[in-house]
Design an enzyme around this catalytic site. Sequence first.
Site, short mmCIF file in Angstrom:
data_model
loop_
_atom_site.label_atom_id
_atom_site.label_comp_id
_atom_site.label_asym_id
_atom_site.label_seq_id
_atom_site.Cartn_x
_atom_site.Cartn_y
_atom_site.Cartn_z
N HIS A 186 0.82 -1.21 0.00
CA HIS A 186 0.00 0.00 0.00
C HIS A 186 0.85 1.26 0.00
O HIS A 186 0.51 2.26 -0.62
CB HIS A 186 -0.94 -0.03 1.20
CG HIS A 186 -1.96 -1.10 1.06
ND1 HIS A 186 -2.45 -1.83 2.11
CD2 HIS A 186 -2.56 -1.59 -0.04
CE1 HIS A 186 -3.32 -2.71 1.65
NE2 HIS A 186 -3.40 -2.58 0.36
N GLU A 202 2.40 -14.34 -22.43
CA GLU A 202 3.41 -14.09 -21.40
C GLU A 202 4.03 -15.37 -20.87
O GLU A 202 4.73 -15.36 -19.87
CB GLU A 202 2.86 -13.21 -20.27
CG GLU A 202 1.52 -13.59 -19.72
CD GLU A 202 0.97 -12.56 -18.73
OE1 GLU A 202 1.66 -11.61 -18.34
OE2 GLU A 202 -0.20 -12.74 -18.33
N ASP A 214 6.40 -10.98 -17.52
CA ASP A 214 6.30 -12.41 -17.24
C ASP A 214 6.99 -13.25 -18.30
O ASP A 214 7.55 -14.30 -17.99
CB ASP A 214 4.82 -12.82 -17.12
CG ASP A 214 4.28 -12.49 -15.75
OD1 ASP A 214 4.95 -12.85 -14.76
OD2 ASP A 214 3.23 -11.85 -15.66
N CYS A 255 2.64 -4.82 -23.71
CA CYS A 255 2.25 -4.00 -22.55
C CYS A 255 3.17 -4.19 -21.36
O CYS A 255 2.93 -3.63 -20.30
CB CYS A 255 0.81 -4.27 -22.16
SG CYS A 255 0.52 -5.96 -21.65
C1 PEP Z 1 3.57 -8.49 -18.00
O1 PEP Z 1 3.69 -9.60 -17.47
O2 PEP Z 1 4.43 -7.99 -18.75
C2 PEP Z 1 2.36 -7.68 -17.74
C3 PEP Z 1 2.13 -6.57 -18.42
O3 PEP Z 1 1.54 -8.07 -16.75
P1 PEP Z 1 1.86 -7.87 -15.18
O4 PEP Z 1 3.08 -7.01 -15.07
O5 PEP Z 1 0.65 -7.25 -14.59
O6 PEP Z 1 2.09 -9.28 -14.75
MG MG Z 2 2.01 -10.52 -16.52
#
Ligand code: PEP
Ligand code: MG
Length: 592
Positions: free
Chosen positions: A194, A435, A459, A506
């Site tokens: 948090h 991922e 990931d 992303c």
């Molecule tokens: C990722 O794994 O790159 C991703 C965008 O998801 P998160 O970081 O939320 O696991």
């Molecule tokens: Mg991820």
Amino acid sequence: MSETVQGIPASPGIAIGQALLARWPRLDIPHATVAPDQIGSEVERFRQACQQASLRTRQLRDSVAQRLGSVQAKIFDPQLLMLEDPDLIEGTVTYITDSFLTAERAFSLRVLEFRSQWLDATHARVMDRVADLNDVQLRVLAELIDLPELDLFQNHSGGPMILVAHDLTPSRMVEIDPEQVIGIATDGGTRTAHASILARSLGLPTVVGLGDLSRRVETGQELIVDGLRGRVIIAPTDAERNRYHHREVRVKETEAEVERLAELEPVTRDGIRIGLHANLDLPADAARAVAANADGVGLFRTEFLVVGKTSMPDEEEQLEAFRGVLETMAPRPVTIRTFDLGGDKFPMFLPPITEENPFLGWRGLRIYEMMPELFHHQARAVLRAAALGQIQLLIPMVNSVDDVIRIRAVIDKACDELKREGLEHRVPPLGLMLETPAAIAIVEKLARHADFFSIGTNDLIQYMLAVDRGNAQLLPFFDLYHPALLRYIHDAASAASKLGRPLCVCGEAASDTLGAVLLLGLGIRSLSCAPNAILEQKKLIRALDLESISEVVIGLLEAETGLEIRRRVQEVLGDMVDLTDINSNTSLSHPG
Ligand code: PEP
Ligand code: MG
């Protein structure tokens, strides 16, 4: 000699200033008892202290709601629940009545027991709860005894400081005066804690998980906090200071150019339009995405709805959150990623699970099997939101076509139900996160069942290279430039383009200068970045000659080492932009 300490990036930005060491006093509550005839009044004193603590927590929550928004204010809810937890409260009362302990001693003992039970499990979710418990303990004890006030700034009239602490609790975080504190560095903590969420809302550059930093640093010593790369430099050299100053100036210049840049399109010098979307961790981030004129939301993480919660969020609550972001972003599309729980995010309403390897265990859509209502409610909320604007649905941690078939079945069921109930809805395009290596290896098969893809490099790197993404010490091995990653990302980009499926990246690599160049060279044409990285990435894209980059990067598919790949990408980029200080957090910690 300067020293660089690697930690976990918790809130981006750069801070250069003097350290202010916050050492809160240890709470040693002496063993003390009360006379048997005072037990009743001691129990009463304790209950009143809890009530007062609860009142103060609510006041704090309300003031945070006003300053930072209602979502941030919710982080105080777990503390309020703790103050009603029978195990904690009645357990304390039992110590008072059975052992005649003073209220403060009884409560401290009970808190100590809780803490040691929880610390047996060292997962991030438990560490977050310990920080909450520490807050609760302080607030109740403050009602029972005189606690020494810690005025951090009493001996400092100097300029803004970088707060260095062993750990920070959420309420200490909101007490920080942004006029005086420009950055934060803590020994403990996690990205999802948090306190870290609040640091991001306050816009304070923050690095956590720095080991024993607070024992190595003295108040007044110069520090640089690099919240993007998760680094702290102790006693920086002139060259390091200049480099970071230069970068700070560049960031400020970008801020000054915001309006002009926001108007411009992310088009490369040779005329290729790149999609530039925003990643949102909280609904409040949507305003920054709009200010940067993002094309839309490429990844709306929905875990904020559950982290720290003791019950599952219902459909209406989710719908409201989605509606808010849709309205802010309109008419731009919003890609809602369904809950990616497990790993380091384990809300309290999930059944307790003991796992040796949480990131290889109950995570992402596997949790939907364990708790079908979780995805079912979310699917209904997303379908209803899709009737209100441009929504896309994105599923995390997909590994197989079977996974997608199961997901589709739940969506179909939700659709039938909503039809029967006469509730407005629409089935949005379905996207899959790529991922895991398995997902990329079968991307052509998955494409028959999906409308679009999004590569999660955070990931993907972790699972391809078997490197824990949360372990700051392993960062040199967390290598986007590994030849295997190049091969896989290139395969995914080629397959998606051949099959006409939009593909975005992303993961954090999309927010990184060098990372973005590599991705674009591999054929990626759409990036989704942290909102504060969008304009810098736009500036970068506008300076690139994509044809030359692609030629070099495709040639690098034959390269043997990550180091060679990174150097070559850096070289080709150096021909196009000023590289004196590039914004790169991805595996640049490799020597050389
Ligand atoms: C990722 O794994 O790159 C991703 C965008 O998801 P998160 O970081 O939320 O696991
Ligand atoms: Mg991820």
